[in-house]
Design a protein around this motif. Structure first.
Motif, PDB file in Angstrom:
ATOM      1  N   TYR A 183       1.091  -0.718   0.223  1.00  0.00           N
ATOM      2  CA  TYR A 183      -0.233   0.155   0.339  1.00  0.00           C
ATOM      3  C   TYR A 183       0.933   0.735   0.072  1.00  0.00           C
ATOM      4  O   TYR A 183       0.586   1.927  -1.083  1.00  0.00           O
ATOM      5  N   TYR A 184       1.778   1.248   0.792  1.00  0.00           N
ATOM      6  CA  TYR A 184       3.196   2.922   0.657  1.00  0.00           C
ATOM      7  C   TYR A 184       3.805   2.867  -0.553  1.00  0.00           C
ATOM      8  O   TYR A 184       3.031   4.042  -1.315  1.00  0.00           O
ATOM      9  N   ASN A 243       1.478   6.942  -7.221  1.00  0.00           N
ATOM     10  CA  ASN A 243       0.571   7.620  -7.181  1.00  0.00           C
ATOM     11  C   ASN A 243       0.286   9.261  -6.712  1.00  0.00           C
ATOM     12  O   ASN A 243       0.038   9.947  -7.378  1.00  0.00           O
ATOM     13  N   GLY A 244       0.800   9.304  -5.528  1.00  0.00           N
ATOM     14  CA  GLY A 244       0.824  10.267  -5.013  1.00  0.00           C
ATOM     15  C   GLY A 244       1.942  10.810  -5.681  1.00  0.00           C
ATOM     16  O   GLY A 244       1.776  12.583  -6.266  1.00  0.00           O
ATOM     17  N   LEU A 286       0.794  -5.322  -6.767  1.00  0.00           N
ATOM     18  CA  LEU A 286       0.414  -6.645  -6.488  1.00  0.00           C
ATOM     19  C   LEU A 286       1.204  -7.122  -5.586  1.00  0.00           C
ATOM     20  O   LEU A 286       1.116  -8.803  -5.027  1.00  0.00           O
ATOM     21  N   LEU A 287       1.864  -6.337  -4.591  1.00  0.00           N
ATOM     22  CA  LEU A 287       2.360  -7.253  -3.738  1.00  0.00           C
ATOM     23  C   LEU A 287       1.075  -6.870  -2.436  1.00  0.00           C
ATOM     24  O   LEU A 287       0.869  -8.258  -1.613  1.00  0.00           O
ATOM     25  N   MET A 288      -0.515  -5.862  -2.273  1.00  0.00           N
ATOM     26  CA  MET A 288      -1.200  -5.780  -2.162  1.00  0.00           C
ATOM     27  C   MET A 288      -1.920  -7.208  -1.871  1.00  0.00           C
ATOM     28  O   MET A 288      -2.777  -7.746  -1.811  1.00  0.00           O
ATOM     29  N   ALA A 289      -1.808  -7.935  -3.649  1.00  0.00           N
ATOM     30  CA  ALA A 289      -2.475  -8.844  -4.192  1.00  0.00           C
ATOM     31  C   ALA A 289      -1.796 -10.129  -3.111  1.00  0.00           C
ATOM     32  O   ALA A 289      -2.685 -11.068  -3.277  1.00  0.00           O
TER      33      ALA A 289
END
Length: 430
Positions: A316-317, A323-324, A367-370
């Motif tokens: 998430y980070y 995106n930020g 992908l890490l979140m997935a």
């Protein structure tokens, strides 16, 4: 002459052209059902024994009673009520009107932003319902799973067919990739860019409302089903899946304006690809892990819970930080003093920060979140890792589409940029 200039015939195909579009159109519903019948209590586990798969599937599809069992009138009516509810809340709840990007006809569409308030209202209603009537009252999604899948597929087919037929009306702005003249391909890829009724834009509405919010409701139903079976307290694994996916959806809904610059909104037409992806694939495939944990309960313990949480937070980070940086830069801000190169067209491309590490660092975070959503299911079956595997293929395909478009847009400057930022998604890997 104007219409011809605005809607030139599409000269190339994606997805292997009409044969590929047809196979995906048939394959997505088939895979959705297969992941249920191949990984459920009714099939005897996940994955069912390989030597029984073909005989069982062959017997089922040759039985008219099996086909009839895919449709559930109550589930169909409940799904229609849910879709109508999301439409009504879009209409009556207050929200800001935000401009989209400039389209090639020089116009800007306006989009009503109130998905987050719709979600808060929905969670309030659902929480109150479960508190009043108990968790057993909200297990109906698990019980009527196949019926809900069929209802969402019928809605997808109806919308795609209606939008394809409506795209031939005069004055429609077509997607550059969906005007081939081949009905199979154009039906799948989407012929009209922004099918709308007045100020209501169907594509952006479907993107984050009926399917994305339903995904969370499905997860909650799975937790309720497991809690009923266990006599009250669900496992840490299913709670982790619920919290991870809830957080992801909340973040998307809270940042609703961010979708207005995505390829789905700015470039792709609205056809079966987006309709079935938004309404069927997202809620019923992305919730596979929660459904699996209902009947295959896993206790993680504090150490594994902390490790999996760390993977999700890292993803998430990266996703949010990347995106930020992009959103700040697009809006004329550069608080980190990131370096960039200027193309001959005058466009500016970031070459430091997260966007200097790879050309799509946000995909790496995704992908890490997935992966973190699949890890709570353990390693007893590969089926619960279907989502992260599929997502990897999807994002690589999307990255290649984006790179091809950028090469056409920037020419030799794009080749220069690729020398500076050589990695596509994963630094030092790909």
């Amino acid at each position: 002459m104007v219409a011809t200039n605005l809607n030139p015939p599409t000269k190339g195909y994606e997805f292997l052209g009409p044969p590929g579009a047809f196979l995906i159109t048939v394959g997505v519903p088939t895979m959705t059902y297969a992941l249920y019948f191949g990984c459920s209590e009714t099939s005897g586990g996940c994955l069912a024994p390989l030597n029984t798969l073909w005989p069982t599937a062959s017997a089922a599809v040759s039985d008219i009673a099996w086909w009839k069992s895919l449709f559930d009138k109550d589930a169909f009516l409940l799904y229609l009520a849910w879709y109508a509810y999301t439409l009504l809340t879009w209409l009556i709840l207050p929200g800001d009107w935000v401009d989209g990007v400039v389209m090639r006809d020089g116009n800007k569409k306006q989009y009503k932003i109130n998905a987050f308030s719709t979600f808060l209202l929905t969670m309030g209603i659902v929480s109150g319902y479960i508190y009043r009537f108990g968790p057993q009252s909200f297990t109906f999604i698990y019980e009527k799973w196949v019926g809900f899948v069929t209802a969402s597929l019928l809605m997808s087919i109806f919308q795609a067919a209606a939008c394809y037929a409506g795209s031939f009306a005069p004055g429609k702005l077509l997607a550059l990739g969906g005007n081939t003249g081949n009905p199979i391909y154009d039906f799948y890829i989407g012929r009209e860019l922004n099918p709308s009724i007045g100020s209501f834009d169907l594509k952006s509405f479907n993107e984050i409302r009926p399917g994305l919010m339903l995904w969370v409701l499905i997860d909650i139903s799975m937790v309720c089903e497991q809690a009923v079976r266990r006599g009250g307290i669900p496992t840490d694994s299913i709670i982790l899946v619920l919290l991870f996916q809830l957080f992801y959806v909340v973040d998307c809904l809270y940042n609703e304006p961010a979708i207005l610059t995505t390829m789905d909104i700015t470039t792709d037409g609205f056809g079966f690809m987006l309709a079935v992806g938004d309404l069927t694939w997202v809620p019923f495939i992305y919730s596979l892990q929660a459904r699996y944990l209902v009947f295959n309960q896993v206790e993680l313990g504090p150490a594994y819970t902390a490790a999996i949480t760390a993977v999700n937070l890292l993803g998430y980070y990266i996703f949010r930080a990347a995106n930020g940086e992009k959103n700040d830069f697009r809006n004329g801000r550069n608080p980190k003093n990131l370096k960039y190169m200027t193309t001959e067209r005058g466009s500016k491309l970031l070459i430091t920060g997260w966007w200097g590490r790879s050309r799509h660092p946000n995909y790496m975070g995704d992908l890490l979140m997935a992966l973190a959503w699949s890890l709570p299911t353990g390693f007893s079956t590969p089926v619960t890792y279907f989502y992260v595997t599929y997502f990897l293929v999807l994002l690589i395909h999307r990255q290649r589409r984006d790179d091809e478009n950028c090469e056409k847009k920037y020419g030799k400057d794009w080749h220069k940029y690729c020398e500076i930022v050589p990695y596509r998604i994963f630094p030092y890997v790909y």
